[in-house]
Design a protein around this motif. Structure first.
Motif, PDB file in Angstrom:
ATOM      1  N   LEU A 108       0.859  -1.185   0.000  1.00 44.54           N
ATOM      2  CA  LEU A 108       0.000   0.000   0.000  1.00 44.54           C
ATOM      3  C   LEU A 108       0.891   1.231   0.000  1.00 44.54           C
ATOM      4  O   LEU A 108       1.976   1.215   0.598  1.00 44.54           O
ATOM      5  N   ASP A 127      -5.325   2.048 -10.744  1.00 44.83           N
ATOM      6  CA  ASP A 127      -5.617   1.088  -9.677  1.00 44.83           C
ATOM      7  C   ASP A 127      -4.545   0.015  -9.565  1.00 44.83           C
ATOM      8  O   ASP A 127      -4.808  -1.121  -9.170  1.00 44.83           O
ATOM      9  N   PRO A 130      -3.043  -0.415  -4.051  1.00 49.40           N
ATOM     10  CA  PRO A 130      -3.894   0.338  -3.119  1.00 49.40           C
ATOM     11  C   PRO A 130      -3.148   1.543  -2.539  1.00 49.40           C
ATOM     12  O   PRO A 130      -1.930   1.488  -2.309  1.00 49.40           O
ATOM     13  N   LEU A 159      -4.801  -3.328   8.363  1.00 51.29           N
ATOM     14  CA  LEU A 159      -4.275  -4.141   7.269  1.00 51.29           C
ATOM     15  C   LEU A 159      -3.060  -4.953   7.729  1.00 51.29           C
ATOM     16  O   LEU A 159      -2.931  -6.137   7.405  1.00 51.29           O
ATOM     17  N   THR A 166     -12.160  -3.957   3.379  1.00 52.35           N
ATOM     18  CA  THR A 166     -12.584  -3.963   1.979  1.00 52.35           C
ATOM     19  C   THR A 166     -11.755  -2.979   1.171  1.00 52.35           C
ATOM     20  O   THR A 166     -11.419  -1.894   1.635  1.00 52.35           O
ATOM     21  N   LEU A 167     -11.432  -3.362  -0.062  1.00 51.08           N
ATOM     22  CA  LEU A 167     -10.805  -2.447  -1.011  1.00 51.08           C
ATOM     23  C   LEU A 167     -11.846  -2.031  -2.042  1.00 51.08           C
ATOM     24  O   LEU A 167     -12.577  -2.878  -2.569  1.00 51.08           O
ATOM     25  N   ASP A 169     -12.830   1.214  -5.206  1.00 51.79           N
ATOM     26  CA  ASP A 169     -12.411   2.396  -5.953  1.00 51.79           C
ATOM     27  C   ASP A 169     -13.051   3.639  -5.352  1.00 51.79           C
ATOM     28  O   ASP A 169     -14.243   3.647  -5.020  1.00 51.79           O
ATOM     29  N   LEU A 194      -7.664   2.768  -5.918  1.00 53.33           N
ATOM     30  CA  LEU A 194      -8.083   1.665  -5.068  1.00 53.33           C
ATOM     31  C   LEU A 194      -7.696   1.982  -3.621  1.00 53.33           C
ATOM     32  O   LEU A 194      -6.518   2.196  -3.311  1.00 53.33           O
ATOM     33  N   PRO A 196      -8.362   1.245   0.740  1.00 55.95           N
ATOM     34  CA  PRO A 196      -8.946   0.409   1.801  1.00 55.95           C
ATOM     35  C   PRO A 196     -10.097   1.142   2.478  1.00 55.95           C
ATOM     36  O   PRO A 196      -9.984   2.315   2.825  1.00 55.95           O
ATOM     37  N   GLN A 197     -11.206   0.429   2.675  1.00 55.33           N
ATOM     38  CA  GLN A 197     -12.421   1.037   3.192  1.00 55.33           C
ATOM     39  C   GLN A 197     -12.629   0.655   4.649  1.00 55.33           C
ATOM     40  O   GLN A 197     -12.681  -0.529   4.980  1.00 55.33           O
TER      41      GLN A 197
END
Length: 370
Positions: A108, A127, A130, A159, A166-167, A169, A194, A196-197
């Motif tokens: 990342l 993308d 991430p 992470l 979740t990843l 866009d 992209l 991380p959510q």
């Protein structure tokens, strides 16, 4: 071992405290420094790295102020890549760093900057890897940023620990700074990255739509003007809700800047952080601000002129917060965010805060303990 790439745009956010509405372009950065602006992107990146101390992280970064200095300050022994001319970095350095970190196989890329920095990274990466933004700019319209620097670190820590994140866009957006300085918001979509959510920590794309009817704004403004006290200096924040108060007073307003009012008269317009400190020195002062629609920030987005020193001087009880119920409902229960750049100060604002939502109408809404 989690391989983390770090990029810091050392010029991000320079224009905020000196009322330049942005930092894009070398000339703007030079002017901001001449006006006394102090680089803070490194400080904000440091806050993001603190939650990662002691975790199994290999940190790859760029030299000096673009990452290595802060990484070492946070206790890491980073792998330093690339070359820069210290004190003379630009968008091309950000793009080159992003490409080479991606090629090095990082898991990342954590980057500190604003919407211009997100644009640079989106331009070269799309993308491919991430990314996650540490908010350090004046303009934060993109959905790739955490709500605060600390929140960015918490997402990365999740992470690293192997938690399910979740990843997805997220949009990269930026505005025309020249138009912004004239009080016009012209946002443009530049692509997606992209990201991380984690919904407690990730910022939503700024809602720029007109979601409040003029009648509601007029009611809020009438209530605020009725409550204004003689002999008190009112620092008037940015945004259309505060503009309605200025309209009710019959005063010219800097829509995307900060003005000062006393006894119904305009004392100063489009003030810098230093000017606000000087104007409130020795005067009883209050602050009138609103909520950024869709995001929930009340400090730290587009109003960096409201410095930690000013916030401490005015205090939590000296803040008048204005917002429509429609704007608050759009937050879907997410708390309000204070991101002054000083985490301890931000935490002092946590808890329920009174918000004026109409004429003699108010609600209590929670401010996050970030």
């Amino acid at each position: 071992m989690f391989r983390l790439g770090l990029i810091i745009n050392p010029l991000a956010g320079l224009g905020g405290s000196v009322a330049l509405k942005g930092s894009d372009g070398a000339e703007t950065a030079r002017l901001a420094l001449q006006l006394g602006a102090r680089p803070r992107a490194g400080e904000r990146a440091l806050q993001a790295l603190l939650p990662l101390q002691g975790l199994d992280v290999e940190l790859l970064t760029w030299p000096a102020e673009m990452g290595a200095d802060v990484a070492r300050q946070a206790g890491f022994e980073p792998r330093v890549m690339g070359q820069i001319e210290p004190g003379h970095t630009g968008p091309e350095d950000t793009e080159r760093a992003a490409l080479e970190l991606a090629a090095a196989g990082v898991d990342l890329i954590l980057f500190a900057g604003g919407d211009g920095t997100a644009r640079n990274i989106c331009h070269v990466l799309s993308d491919r890897v991430p990314v996650l933004g540490v908010p350090a700019g004046v303009k934060i319209h993109s959905g790739v940023y955490a709500v605060t620097p600390r929140a960015a670190g918490e997402i990365v820590a999740m992470l690293v620990r192997g938690e399910l994140v979740t990843l997805a866009d997220q949009e990269v957006r930026d505005i025309d700074e020249e138009a912004f300085r004239q009080g016009q918001v012209r946002a443009r979509y530049y692509g997606e990255l992209l990201v991380p959510q984690e919904h407690r920590y990730l910022q939503h794309v700024k809602n720029g739509a007109r979601e409040v009817e003029e009648l509601v704004l007029a009611d809020i403004a009438a209530d605020m003007v009725e409550a204004m006290l003689p002999g008190v200096r009112y620092v008037m924040g940015s945004g259309t809700t505060v503009k309605a108060v200025m309209d009710e007073l019959g005063l010219a307003n800097t829509l995307l800047g900060v003005d000062v009012v006393e006894d119904g008269a305009l004392i100063a317009s489009d003030c810098t952080a230093d000017q606000l400190l000087a104007l409130t020195q020795g005067h009883e002062s209050r602050l009138i601000i609103t909520v950024i629609g869709g995001q929930g920030h009340i400090i730290g987005r587009g109003n960096q002129q409201l410095s930690p020193a000013l916030l401490r001087r005015i205090g939590r009880d000296g803040i008048h917060l204005l917002a429509s119920k429609t704007k608050l409902k759009a937050l879907d229960g997410r708390p309000l965010i204070v991101d002054s750049g000083e985490p301890a100060l931000d935490r002092s604002f946590a808890g329920l805060m009174r918000i004026t939502t109409g004429y003699h109408d108010a609600v209590l809404y929670r401010v996050a303990d970030c």
